[in-house]
Write a protein that holds these residues in place. Sequence first.
Motif, PDB file in Angstrom:
ATOM      1  N   GLN A  12      52.542 -15.888  -4.614  1.00 45.57           N
ATOM      2  CA  GLN A  12      53.078 -16.376  -5.852  1.00 45.57           C
ATOM      3  C   GLN A  12      52.323 -17.671  -6.426  1.00 45.57           C
ATOM      4  OE1 GLN A  12      57.328 -17.085  -5.627  1.00 45.57           O
ATOM      5  NE2 GLN A  12      57.797 -14.796  -5.753  1.00 45.57           N
ATOM      6  N   PRO A  13      52.073 -17.590  -7.904  1.00 43.24           N
ATOM      7  CA  PRO A  13      51.691 -18.893  -8.410  1.00 43.24           C
ATOM      8  C   PRO A  13      52.274 -20.124  -7.498  1.00 43.24           C
ATOM      9  CG  PRO A  13      52.027 -17.199 -10.010  1.00 43.24           C
ATOM     10  CD  PRO A  13      52.760 -16.811  -8.809  1.00 43.24           C
ATOM     11  N   GLY A  14      51.367 -21.198  -7.497  1.00 43.32           N
ATOM     12  CA  GLY A  14      51.966 -22.619  -6.783  1.00 43.32           C
ATOM     13  C   GLY A  14      51.876 -22.410  -5.282  1.00 43.32           C
ATOM     14  N   GLY A  15      51.739 -21.234  -4.767  1.00 38.59           N
ATOM     15  CA  GLY A  15      51.784 -20.980  -3.263  1.00 38.59           C
ATOM     16  C   GLY A  15      50.197 -21.561  -2.851  1.00 38.59           C
ATOM     17  N   SER A  16      50.468 -21.384  -1.418  1.00 45.07           N
ATOM     18  CA  SER A  16      49.249 -21.725  -0.563  1.00 45.07           C
ATOM     19  C   SER A  16      48.715 -20.367   0.346  1.00 45.07           C
ATOM     20  CB  SER A  16      49.495 -22.900   0.117  1.00 45.07           C
ATOM     21  OG  SER A  16      50.114 -23.999  -0.282  1.00 45.07           O
ATOM     22  N   LEU A  17      47.388 -20.416   0.729  1.00 43.67           N
ATOM     23  CA  LEU A  17      46.930 -19.439   1.736  1.00 43.67           C
ATOM     24  C   LEU A  17      45.841 -20.224   2.353  1.00 43.67           C
ATOM     25  CD1 LEU A  17      46.369 -15.823   0.237  1.00 43.67           C
ATOM     26  CD2 LEU A  17      47.995 -16.567   1.918  1.00 43.67           C
ATOM     27  N   ARG A  18      45.627 -19.897   3.605  1.00 44.56           N
ATOM     28  CA  ARG A  18      44.571 -20.198   4.289  1.00 44.56           C
ATOM     29  C   ARG A  18      43.729 -19.161   4.807  1.00 44.56           C
ATOM     30  NH1 ARG A  18      44.130 -23.656  10.261  1.00 44.56           N
ATOM     31  NH2 ARG A  18      44.478 -21.765  11.051  1.00 44.56           N
ATOM     32  N   LEU A  19      42.490 -19.092   4.426  1.00 44.39           N
ATOM     33  CA  LEU A  19      41.536 -18.153   4.848  1.00 44.39           C
ATOM     34  C   LEU A  19      40.587 -18.715   5.810  1.00 44.39           C
ATOM     35  CD1 LEU A  19      40.216 -17.007   1.188  1.00 44.39           C
ATOM     36  CD2 LEU A  19      42.421 -16.108   2.602  1.00 44.39           C
ATOM     37  N   SER A  20      40.361 -17.796   6.738  1.00 41.03           N
ATOM     38  CA  SER A  20      39.344 -17.992   7.962  1.00 41.03           C
ATOM     39  C   SER A  20      38.196 -17.108   7.657  1.00 41.03           C
ATOM     40  CB  SER A  20      40.029 -17.521   9.347  1.00 41.03           C
ATOM     41  OG  SER A  20      41.177 -18.328   9.327  1.00 41.03           O
ATOM     42  N   CYS A  21      36.937 -17.882   8.138  1.00 38.50           N
ATOM     43  CA  CYS A  21      35.703 -17.093   8.188  1.00 38.50           C
ATOM     44  C   CYS A  21      34.882 -17.221   9.762  1.00 38.50           C
ATOM     45  CB  CYS A  21      34.809 -17.733   7.242  1.00 38.50           C
ATOM     46  SG  CYS A  21      32.964 -16.971   7.675  1.00 38.50           S
ATOM     47  N   THR A  22      35.004 -16.242  10.487  1.00 37.72           N
ATOM     48  CA  THR A  22      34.478 -16.334  11.722  1.00 37.72           C
ATOM     49  C   THR A  22      33.223 -15.447  11.892  1.00 37.72           C
ATOM     50  OG1 THR A  22      36.953 -16.174  12.611  1.00 37.72           O
ATOM     51  CG2 THR A  22      35.169 -15.650  14.119  1.00 37.72           C
ATOM     52  N   GLY A  23      32.255 -16.279  12.673  1.00 34.75           N
ATOM     53  CA  GLY A  23      30.989 -15.916  12.938  1.00 34.75           C
ATOM     54  C   GLY A  23      30.473 -15.500  14.129  1.00 34.75           C
ATOM     55  N   SER A  24      29.533 -14.517  14.527  1.00 34.30           N
ATOM     56  CA  SER A  24      28.928 -14.301  15.695  1.00 34.30           C
ATOM     57  C   SER A  24      27.611 -13.876  15.244  1.00 34.30           C
ATOM     58  CB  SER A  24      29.706 -13.280  16.359  1.00 34.30           C
ATOM     59  OG  SER A  24      30.037 -12.019  15.348  1.00 34.30           O
ATOM     60  N   GLY A  25      26.866 -14.133  16.605  1.00 36.68           N
ATOM     61  CA  GLY A  25      25.431 -13.718  16.576  1.00 36.68           C
ATOM     62  C   GLY A  25      24.597 -14.575  16.070  1.00 36.68           C
ATOM     63  N   PHE A  26      25.014 -15.743  15.824  1.00 43.05           N
ATOM     64  CA  PHE A  26      24.070 -16.766  15.485  1.00 43.05           C
ATOM     65  C   PHE A  26      24.518 -18.248  15.896  1.00 43.05           C
ATOM     66  CE2 PHE A  26      26.555 -18.586  11.559  1.00 43.05           C
ATOM     67  CZ  PHE A  26      27.473 -17.645  11.537  1.00 43.05           C
ATOM     68  N   THR A  27      23.893 -19.181  16.076  1.00 47.83           N
ATOM     69  CA  THR A  27      24.274 -20.489  16.422  1.00 47.83           C
ATOM     70  C   THR A  27      25.103 -21.285  15.114  1.00 47.83           C
ATOM     71  OG1 THR A  27      22.445 -20.888  17.707  1.00 47.83           O
ATOM     72  CG2 THR A  27      23.801 -23.072  17.145  1.00 47.83           C
ATOM     73  N   PHE A  28      26.575 -21.040  15.148  1.00 48.99           N
ATOM     74  CA  PHE A  28      27.360 -21.335  14.149  1.00 48.99           C
ATOM     75  C   PHE A  28      27.299 -22.778  13.746  1.00 48.99           C
ATOM     76  CE2 PHE A  28      30.992 -19.652  11.532  1.00 48.99           C
ATOM     77  CZ  PHE A  28      31.704 -20.769  11.560  1.00 48.99           C
ATOM     78  N   GLY A  29      27.094 -23.722  14.627  1.00 54.72           N
ATOM     79  CA  GLY A  29      27.340 -25.003  14.270  1.00 54.72           C
ATOM     80  C   GLY A  29      26.118 -25.676  13.724  1.00 54.72           C
ATOM     81  N   ASP A  30      25.154 -24.930  13.676  1.00 55.72           N
ATOM     82  CA  ASP A  30      23.668 -25.387  12.964  1.00 55.72           C
ATOM     83  C   ASP A  30      23.673 -25.029  11.666  1.00 55.72           C
ATOM     84  OD1 ASP A  30      21.407 -24.633  15.866  1.00 55.72           O
ATOM     85  OD2 ASP A  30      22.977 -26.328  15.630  1.00 55.72           O
ATOM     86  N   LEU A  31      24.451 -24.178  11.170  1.00 59.62           N
ATOM     87  CA  LEU A  31      24.488 -23.799   9.615  1.00 59.62           C
ATOM     88  C   LEU A  31      25.486 -23.960   8.746  1.00 59.62           C
ATOM     89  CD1 LEU A  31      23.279 -20.342  10.513  1.00 59.62           C
ATOM     90  CD2 LEU A  31      21.674 -22.186   9.726  1.00 59.62           C
ATOM     91  N   ALA A  32      25.332 -24.014   7.399  1.00 58.70           N
ATOM     92  CA  ALA A  32      26.304 -24.182   6.455  1.00 58.70           C
ATOM     93  C   ALA A  32      27.163 -23.083   6.078  1.00 58.70           C
ATOM     94  CB  ALA A  32      25.621 -24.875   5.096  1.00 58.70           C
TER      95      ALA A  32
END
Length: 118
Positions: A12-32
């Motif tokens: 609903q308007p005014g509400g909150s959500l948290r999205l996640s983005c999960t990666g694999s196959g690369f060095t995740f900590g090296d990239l934006a």
Amino acid sequence: VQLQASGGGLVQPGGSLRLSCTGSGFTFGDLAIGWSRQAPGKEREGVLCISNTGRVTYYTASVKGRFTVSRENAKNTVYLQMNNLKPEDTAIYYCAIRWHCHSPVQNWGQGTLVTVSS
């Protein structure tokens, strides 16, 4: 290289959500990781980006003060916290790999739909 966004849904308007983005196959900590969105009938627009060091760049002024982003490299995951959601935030949200937050997208992930409606 794979990226997967998740966590979308109906809120609903005014509400909150948290999205996640999960990666694999690369060095995740090296990239934006950037978030973009595409509303119905509109072009995809950049929302914000988090660098490998945690620095945040906002591409869209309308989300400043409402959206925040964080990353947990040990889990290969970036989180997009969206608060005070508005109907105009309705869109498919995508995450993407960038070398830096000011460089072009290298790889897009699959999106997740966010619908803000009463």
